[in-house]
Design a protein around this motif. Structure first.
Motif, PDB file in Angstrom:
ATOM      1  N   GLN A  17     -35.114 -16.884   1.992  1.00 51.81           N
ATOM      2  CA  GLN A  17     -36.413 -16.377   2.322  1.00 51.81           C
ATOM      3  C   GLN A  17     -37.322 -17.342   2.835  1.00 51.81           C
ATOM      4  N   ARG A  18     -37.891 -18.267   2.083  1.00 58.82           N
ATOM      5  CA  ARG A  18     -38.589 -19.324   2.087  1.00 58.82           C
ATOM      6  C   ARG A  18     -38.310 -20.220   3.464  1.00 58.82           C
ATOM      7  N   ILE A  19     -37.242 -20.477   3.538  1.00 57.86           N
ATOM      8  CA  ILE A  19     -36.820 -21.151   4.908  1.00 57.86           C
ATOM      9  C   ILE A  19     -37.161 -20.398   6.202  1.00 57.86           C
ATOM     10  N   ALA A  20     -36.924 -18.976   6.206  1.00 55.65           N
ATOM     11  CA  ALA A  20     -36.992 -18.159   7.131  1.00 55.65           C
ATOM     12  C   ALA A  20     -38.514 -18.044   7.355  1.00 55.65           C
ATOM     13  N   TRP A  21     -39.428 -17.898   6.270  1.00 53.88           N
ATOM     14  CA  TRP A  21     -40.719 -17.720   6.308  1.00 53.88           C
ATOM     15  C   TRP A  21     -41.253 -19.013   6.988  1.00 53.88           C
ATOM     16  N   LEU A  22     -40.923 -20.093   6.871  1.00 54.55           N
ATOM     17  CA  LEU A  22     -41.318 -21.368   7.086  1.00 54.55           C
ATOM     18  C   LEU A  22     -40.990 -21.643   8.725  1.00 54.55           C
ATOM     19  N   ALA A  73     -37.031 -26.599   9.303  1.00 52.36           N
ATOM     20  CA  ALA A  73     -37.329 -25.990   7.987  1.00 52.36           C
ATOM     21  C   ALA A  73     -37.034 -26.709   7.167  1.00 52.36           C
ATOM     22  N   GLU A  74     -35.877 -27.208   6.694  1.00 51.35           N
ATOM     23  CA  GLU A  74     -35.094 -27.867   5.588  1.00 51.35           C
ATOM     24  C   GLU A  74     -35.457 -29.481   5.635  1.00 51.35           C
ATOM     25  N   ARG A  75     -36.055 -29.896   7.029  1.00 50.54           N
ATOM     26  CA  ARG A  75     -36.517 -31.122   6.861  1.00 50.54           C
ATOM     27  C   ARG A  75     -38.269 -31.258   6.253  1.00 50.54           C
ATOM     28  N   GLU A  76     -38.781 -30.213   6.464  1.00 55.91           N
ATOM     29  CA  GLU A  76     -40.279 -30.139   6.038  1.00 55.91           C
ATOM     30  C   GLU A  76     -40.042 -29.822   4.469  1.00 55.91           C
ATOM     31  N   LEU A  77     -39.228 -28.997   4.256  1.00 49.14           N
ATOM     32  CA  LEU A  77     -38.811 -28.619   2.603  1.00 49.14           C
ATOM     33  C   LEU A  77     -38.882 -29.995   1.911  1.00 49.14           C
ATOM     34  N   ASP A  78     -37.677 -30.836   2.685  1.00 50.18           N
ATOM     35  CA  ASP A  78     -37.184 -31.891   1.779  1.00 50.18           C
ATOM     36  C   ASP A  78     -38.601 -32.832   1.817  1.00 50.18           C
ATOM     37  N   MET A  79     -39.401 -32.969   2.960  1.00 49.86           N
ATOM     38  CA  MET A  79     -40.566 -33.827   2.731  1.00 49.86           C
ATOM     39  C   MET A  79     -41.379 -33.543   1.792  1.00 49.86           C
ATOM     40  N   ALA A  80     -41.366 -32.089   1.333  1.00 51.10           N
ATOM     41  CA  ALA A  80     -42.532 -31.543   0.378  1.00 51.10           C
ATOM     42  C   ALA A  80     -41.866 -32.021  -0.876  1.00 51.10           C
ATOM     43  N   ARG A  82     -40.047 -34.664  -1.704  1.00 49.98           N
ATOM     44  CA  ARG A  82     -40.029 -36.027  -1.803  1.00 49.98           C
ATOM     45  C   ARG A  82     -41.324 -36.452  -2.436  1.00 49.98           C
ATOM     46  N   MET A  83     -42.498 -35.759  -2.070  1.00 49.33           N
ATOM     47  CA  MET A  83     -43.803 -36.146  -2.380  1.00 49.33           C
ATOM     48  C   MET A  83     -44.316 -35.451  -3.386  1.00 49.33           C
ATOM     49  N   GLY A  84     -43.446 -34.722  -4.024  1.00 48.19           N
ATOM     50  CA  GLY A  84     -43.951 -33.864  -5.325  1.00 48.19           C
ATOM     51  C   GLY A  84     -44.741 -32.646  -4.991  1.00 48.19           C
ATOM     52  N   ALA A  85     -44.638 -31.917  -3.905  1.00 44.73           N
ATOM     53  CA  ALA A  85     -45.031 -30.796  -3.279  1.00 44.73           C
ATOM     54  C   ALA A  85     -44.211 -29.572  -3.241  1.00 44.73           C
ATOM     55  N   ARG A  86     -44.819 -28.402  -2.906  1.00 47.10           N
ATOM     56  CA  ARG A  86     -43.741 -27.159  -2.519  1.00 47.10           C
ATOM     57  C   ARG A  86     -44.729 -26.173  -1.489  1.00 47.10           C
ATOM     58  N   PHE A  87     -44.165 -25.283  -1.030  1.00 49.87           N
ATOM     59  CA  PHE A  87     -44.437 -24.219  -0.581  1.00 49.87           C
ATOM     60  C   PHE A  87     -44.622 -23.059  -1.288  1.00 49.87           C
ATOM     61  N   VAL A  88     -45.837 -22.232  -1.223  1.00 51.67           N
ATOM     62  CA  VAL A  88     -46.163 -21.012  -2.182  1.00 51.67           C
ATOM     63  C   VAL A  88     -46.183 -20.120  -0.974  1.00 51.67           C
ATOM     64  N   GLY A  89     -45.550 -18.997  -1.118  1.00 53.79           N
ATOM     65  CA  GLY A  89     -45.529 -17.634  -0.439  1.00 53.79           C
ATOM     66  C   GLY A  89     -46.761 -16.762  -1.022  1.00 53.79           C
ATOM     67  N   ILE A  90     -47.199 -15.939   0.199  1.00 53.14           N
ATOM     68  CA  ILE A  90     -48.481 -15.086  -0.296  1.00 53.14           C
ATOM     69  C   ILE A  90     -48.265 -14.277  -1.490  1.00 53.14           C
ATOM     70  N   PRO A 106     -52.894 -17.252   5.160  1.00 51.60           N
ATOM     71  CA  PRO A 106     -51.684 -17.906   5.723  1.00 51.60           C
ATOM     72  C   PRO A 106     -50.505 -17.428   4.731  1.00 51.60           C
ATOM     73  N   PRO A 107     -49.406 -17.148   5.250  1.00 54.42           N
ATOM     74  CA  PRO A 107     -48.227 -16.542   4.529  1.00 54.42           C
ATOM     75  C   PRO A 107     -47.695 -17.723   3.735  1.00 54.42           C
ATOM     76  N   LEU A 108     -47.749 -18.925   4.036  1.00 57.19           N
ATOM     77  CA  LEU A 108     -47.084 -20.039   3.378  1.00 57.19           C
ATOM     78  C   LEU A 108     -48.358 -21.148   3.241  1.00 57.19           C
ATOM     79  N   ILE A 109     -48.507 -21.672   2.134  1.00 61.40           N
ATOM     80  CA  ILE A 109     -49.015 -22.995   2.045  1.00 61.40           C
ATOM     81  C   ILE A 109     -48.522 -24.224   1.236  1.00 61.40           C
ATOM     82  N   ALA A 110     -48.850 -25.232   1.524  1.00 65.37           N
ATOM     83  CA  ALA A 110     -48.220 -26.403   0.808  1.00 65.37           C
ATOM     84  C   ALA A 110     -49.157 -26.735  -0.055  1.00 65.37           C
TER      85      ALA A 110
END
Length: 382
Positions: A17-22, A73-80, A82-90, A106-110
């Motif tokens: 779902q997170r990949i699809a939302w992103l 989407a997977e590339r952006e998730l991987d970047m997050a 690697r820098m200790g971040a993540r995406f949170v859904g609404i 925003p449906p997703l925030i980093a």
């Protein structure tokens, strides 16, 4: 990064779902309102993604719509990651509760940092980048007192007032909202401050893609999130034309409290704040003015995470027949450059509401529809 979700109610997106939302929010012409309408109509982000090409073509797009790929989407998730971040859904526990309440959230925030900060009510503090010594001291005083009272402090990581507010609330909790991607903070001289707060009792938040360099037009979007995260916004030293006044206006539109610190009529940095006072902002000469006004609001069920929306279930799109060309023409003719309410379009055309919303989605994805505050829409004349 500290994960704060334990003990708070909410839903959790699956990896799929997170990949699809992103992918959906990163596709062309899909903003937060369009995202919500697509999910409401199609049930899931995956179903909406599959429908995007046909929707945009039916809306009159001159070329194929760009849809973010799984690899993107997977590339952006991987970047997050690697820098200790993540995406949170609404609907997830770590999504700031007040932000979830605004129109077109925003449906997703980093996010990066100590996510327990999102469990605190927050007060925004904004003001001049070219702050005076007294202005910066006053911002720090408000931030410290708000922190002691259990509030986090939200600001935009800018020079001047923002910096003073963040530094004074490093121990009690601070939220830095960025105009660019989390990996592209601005200004460069606050990189150390950002690192300090994300490794302490603070978080950085952005709705923009990783790698996104902030531009002038991105800062009003950042200001919108500052106003959305906060229960009230304190403005200290703002000129007549400043981003801080934009934040104050948006905060008022969201029903947030707006506080303004009076200043000398001879100081151009105070012209905007003095103007806010004339417009009805709360006169603020100390932290008590802010804390007493916010106390009743901070006790509301706004922070009850059991109100989080559920992730979309697997279901089929609406069974309503697709609108024909006559219906599309009727809806397009009802629209113009002046923003109108969708309910007015429905009444004017006498078409089913679901059909009107679907045609508006088609126009939106074709780049022919403008969305405005208050749920208003207008037709692009370009």
């Amino acid at each position: 990064m500290t994960v704060a979700g334990a003990g708070r109610k909410g839903i959790a997106l699956t990896d799929r779902q997170r990949i699809a939302w992103l992918r959906l929010i990163r596709s062309d012409n899909v903003g937060p309102s369009t995202f919500r309408d697509l999910i409401n109509h199609f049930g899931t982000a995956e179903a909406a993604l599959a429908a995007l090409p046909d929707l945009s073509l039916r809306g009159g797009a001159m070329r194929a719509i760009r849809i973010a790929s799984v690899d993107d989407a997977e590339r952006e998730l991987d970047m997050a990651h690697r820098m200790g971040a993540r995406f949170v859904g609404i609907g997830e526990p770590d999504y700031p509760p007040a932000l979830r309440q605004i129109e077109a959230a925003p449906p997703l925030i980093a996010v990066k940092g100590n996510l327990s900060v999102t469990s605190q009510p927050s007060v925004g503090i904004v003001g001049s980048r070219n702050a005076s010594i007294s202005g910066a001291k006053f911002a720090a005083m408000i931030a410290r007192d708000a922190g002691r009272a259990g509030y986090s402090v939200t600001s935009g990581l800018a020079r001047g007032i923002d910096t003073a507010a963040h530094r004074a609330s490093l121990e009690t909790g601070t939220i830095a909202v960025l105009a660019g991607g989390l990996d592209k903070p601005y200004p460069p001289e606050n990189l150390g401050l950002l690192d300090e707060l994300t490794h302490g009792n603070g978080i950085a938040v952005s709705e923009m893609p990783f790698g996104w360099e902030p531009r002038a037009r991105d800062f009003p979007r950042r200001n919108r999130l500052i106003a959305g995260v906060s229960l009230g916004v304190v403005v200290i030293e703002a000129a007549k034309r400043s981003g801080s006044l934009i934040t104050a206006r948006i905060a008022a539109d969201f029903g947030r409290l707006v506080f303004a610190v009076p200043g000398s009529p001879l100081d151009p940095r105070c012209a905007g704040t003095n103007g806010l006072l004339k417009q009805g902002a709360i006169v603020t000469t100390g932290a008590d003015d802010v804390l007493q006004a916010l106390a009743p609001i901070s006790q509301l069920d706004l922070f009850d995470m059991s109100q989080a929306e559920e992730p979309p279930s697997e279901r089929s799109p609406s069974s309503m027949p697709l609108p024909d060309d006559d219906a599309r023409a009727l809806i397009a003719q009802a629209l113009g450059p002046t923003p109108v309410e969708v309910d007015d379009v429905i009444r004017h055309t006498e078409l089913p509401a679901a059909m009107v919303y679907l045609v508006l989605l088609e126009l939106d994805l074709a780049g022919r529809l403008h969305r405005h505050m208050g749920g208003l829409v207008s037709l692009s004349m370009e």
